[in-house]
Motif scaffolding. Structure first.
Motif, PDB file in Angstrom:
ATOM      1  N   GLU A  13       0.792  -1.219   0.000  1.00 44.02           N
ATOM      2  CA  GLU A  13       0.000   0.000   0.000  1.00 44.02           C
ATOM      3  C   GLU A  13       0.828   1.275   0.000  1.00 44.02           C
ATOM      4  O   GLU A  13       0.335   2.319  -0.401  1.00 44.02           O
ATOM      5  CB  GLU A  13      -0.912   0.010   1.226  1.00 44.02           C
ATOM      6  CG  GLU A  13      -1.907  -1.125   1.240  1.00 44.02           C
ATOM      7  CD  GLU A  13      -2.813  -1.075   2.450  1.00 44.02           C
ATOM      8  OE1 GLU A  13      -2.734  -0.106   3.220  1.00 44.02           O
ATOM      9  OE2 GLU A  13      -3.595  -2.023   2.613  1.00 44.02           O
ATOM     10  N   TYR A  70       0.045   3.063  15.942  1.00 48.49           N
ATOM     11  CA  TYR A  70      -1.157   3.878  16.127  1.00 48.49           C
ATOM     12  C   TYR A  70      -0.914   5.347  15.777  1.00 48.49           C
ATOM     13  O   TYR A  70      -1.755   5.988  15.146  1.00 48.49           O
ATOM     14  CB  TYR A  70      -1.659   3.749  17.563  1.00 48.49           C
ATOM     15  CG  TYR A  70      -2.960   4.470  17.799  1.00 48.49           C
ATOM     16  CD1 TYR A  70      -4.161   3.919  17.373  1.00 48.49           C
ATOM     17  CD2 TYR A  70      -2.983   5.704  18.433  1.00 48.49           C
ATOM     18  CE1 TYR A  70      -5.363   4.586  17.577  1.00 48.49           C
ATOM     19  CE2 TYR A  70      -4.175   6.368  18.643  1.00 48.49           C
ATOM     20  CZ  TYR A  70      -5.353   5.803  18.206  1.00 48.49           C
ATOM     21  OH  TYR A  70      -6.539   6.472  18.408  1.00 48.49           O
ATOM     22  N   PRO A  74       0.445   5.758   8.699  1.00 47.87           N
ATOM     23  CA  PRO A  74      -0.737   6.423   8.146  1.00 47.87           C
ATOM     24  C   PRO A  74      -1.860   5.441   7.820  1.00 47.87           C
ATOM     25  O   PRO A  74      -1.615   4.298   7.453  1.00 47.87           O
ATOM     26  CB  PRO A  74      -0.213   7.085   6.866  1.00 47.87           C
ATOM     27  CG  PRO A  74       0.959   6.261   6.476  1.00 47.87           C
ATOM     28  CD  PRO A  74       1.573   5.771   7.753  1.00 47.87           C
ATOM     29  N   GLU A  75      -3.088   5.921   7.940  1.00 49.33           N
ATOM     30  CA  GLU A  75      -4.262   5.146   7.537  1.00 49.33           C
ATOM     31  C   GLU A  75      -4.345   5.193   6.020  1.00 49.33           C
ATOM     32  O   GLU A  75      -4.257   6.250   5.411  1.00 49.33           O
ATOM     33  CB  GLU A  75      -5.521   5.738   8.157  1.00 49.33           C
ATOM     34  CG  GLU A  75      -6.799   5.081   7.697  1.00 49.33           C
ATOM     35  CD  GLU A  75      -6.883   3.613   8.069  1.00 49.33           C
ATOM     36  OE1 GLU A  75      -7.071   2.796   7.152  1.00 49.33           O
ATOM     37  OE2 GLU A  75      -6.751   3.293   9.248  1.00 49.33           O
ATOM     38  N   THR A  76      -4.508   4.033   5.396  1.00 50.92           N
ATOM     39  CA  THR A  76      -4.527   3.974   3.939  1.00 50.92           C
ATOM     40  C   THR A  76      -5.881   3.566   3.380  1.00 50.92           C
ATOM     41  O   THR A  76      -6.047   3.530   2.164  1.00 50.92           O
ATOM     42  CB  THR A  76      -3.460   2.983   3.437  1.00 50.92           C
ATOM     43  OG1 THR A  76      -3.725   1.690   3.989  1.00 50.92           O
ATOM     44  CG2 THR A  76      -2.063   3.438   3.836  1.00 50.92           C
ATOM     45  N   LYS A  77      -6.831   3.283   4.245  1.00 51.77           N
ATOM     46  CA  LYS A  77      -8.137   2.824   3.783  1.00 51.77           C
ATOM     47  C   LYS A  77      -8.834   3.914   2.964  1.00 51.77           C
ATOM     48  O   LYS A  77      -9.010   5.041   3.421  1.00 51.77           O
ATOM     49  CB  LYS A  77      -9.001   2.436   4.984  1.00 51.77           C
ATOM     50  CG  LYS A  77     -10.345   1.868   4.611  1.00 51.77           C
ATOM     51  CD  LYS A  77     -11.094   1.449   5.849  1.00 51.77           C
ATOM     52  CE  LYS A  77     -12.431   0.852   5.486  1.00 51.77           C
ATOM     53  NZ  LYS A  77     -13.172   0.443   6.671  1.00 51.77           N
ATOM     54  N   LYS A  79      -7.769   5.488   0.352  1.00 57.10           N
ATOM     55  CA  LYS A  79      -6.901   6.516  -0.212  1.00 57.10           C
ATOM     56  C   LYS A  79      -6.166   5.968  -1.423  1.00 57.10           C
ATOM     57  O   LYS A  79      -5.817   4.788  -1.469  1.00 57.10           O
ATOM     58  CB  LYS A  79      -5.879   6.995   0.824  1.00 57.10           C
ATOM     59  CG  LYS A  79      -6.482   7.721   1.991  1.00 57.10           C
ATOM     60  CD  LYS A  79      -5.406   8.204   2.922  1.00 57.10           C
ATOM     61  CE  LYS A  79      -6.000   8.923   4.121  1.00 57.10           C
ATOM     62  NZ  LYS A  79      -4.955   9.356   5.050  1.00 57.10           N
ATOM     63  N   ILE A  84      -1.566   8.823  -0.341  1.00 53.35           N
ATOM     64  CA  ILE A  84      -0.675   8.222   0.676  1.00 53.35           C
ATOM     65  C   ILE A  84       0.717   8.820   0.560  1.00 53.35           C
ATOM     66  O   ILE A  84       1.331   9.185   1.564  1.00 53.35           O
ATOM     67  CB  ILE A  84      -0.625   6.688   0.530  1.00 53.35           C
ATOM     68  CG1 ILE A  84      -2.008   6.095   0.820  1.00 53.35           C
ATOM     69  CG2 ILE A  84       0.418   6.091   1.448  1.00 53.35           C
ATOM     70  CD1 ILE A  84      -2.126   4.632   0.430  1.00 53.35           C
ATOM     71  N   GLU A  87       0.800  12.314   1.982  1.00 56.39           N
ATOM     72  CA  GLU A  87       0.790  12.293   3.448  1.00 56.39           C
ATOM     73  C   GLU A  87       2.159  11.900   4.005  1.00 56.39           C
ATOM     74  O   GLU A  87       2.624  12.482   4.985  1.00 56.39           O
ATOM     75  CB  GLU A  87      -0.277  11.319   3.945  1.00 56.39           C
ATOM     76  CG  GLU A  87      -0.463  11.342   5.439  1.00 56.39           C
ATOM     77  CD  GLU A  87      -1.601  10.461   5.906  1.00 56.39           C
ATOM     78  OE1 GLU A  87      -1.608  10.109   7.103  1.00 56.39           O
ATOM     79  OE2 GLU A  87      -2.473  10.102   5.093  1.00 56.39           O
TER      80      GLU A  87
END
Length: 91
Positions: A13, A70, A74-77, A79, A84, A87
């Motif tokens: 990802e 946490y 980074p959160e990739t859901k 995106k 990504i 970010e």
């Protein structure tokens, strides 16, 4: 339970197609080196400080890793790869 699967999940990802091969190889290599280190020194560490404190030490490392994931991964859901990358570059 551990962080061994994390590189396998993240590399698909986070890396662009042109660097994915080198990045995947590097993540795989680092993962196996760290697994070797834990396996190699587990018995020496448990003999030196005891089996209980050895597992507590590993538990502390896992808790530190949980905070790292946490707060810093980074959160990739939902995106795109471009989002990504922006970010991760701080844009």
């Amino acid at each position: 339970m551990g962080f061994g699967p994390l590189p396998w999940m993240m590399m698909g990802e986070l890396f662009a197609a042109e660097v994915k091969g080198v990045a995947a190889s590097s993540a795989c290599f680092l993962n196996w080196v760290l697994v070797f280190i834990v396996t190699k020194f587990f018995s020496d560490l448990s003999n030196a400080i005891g089996i209980g404190p050895t597992f507590w030490l590993f538990a502390v490392v896992c808790v530190i890793g949980i905070f790292f994931v946490y707060f810093l991964v980074p959160e990739t859901k939902g995106k795109s790869l471009e989002d990504i990358q922006k970010e991760l570059n701080g844009s």
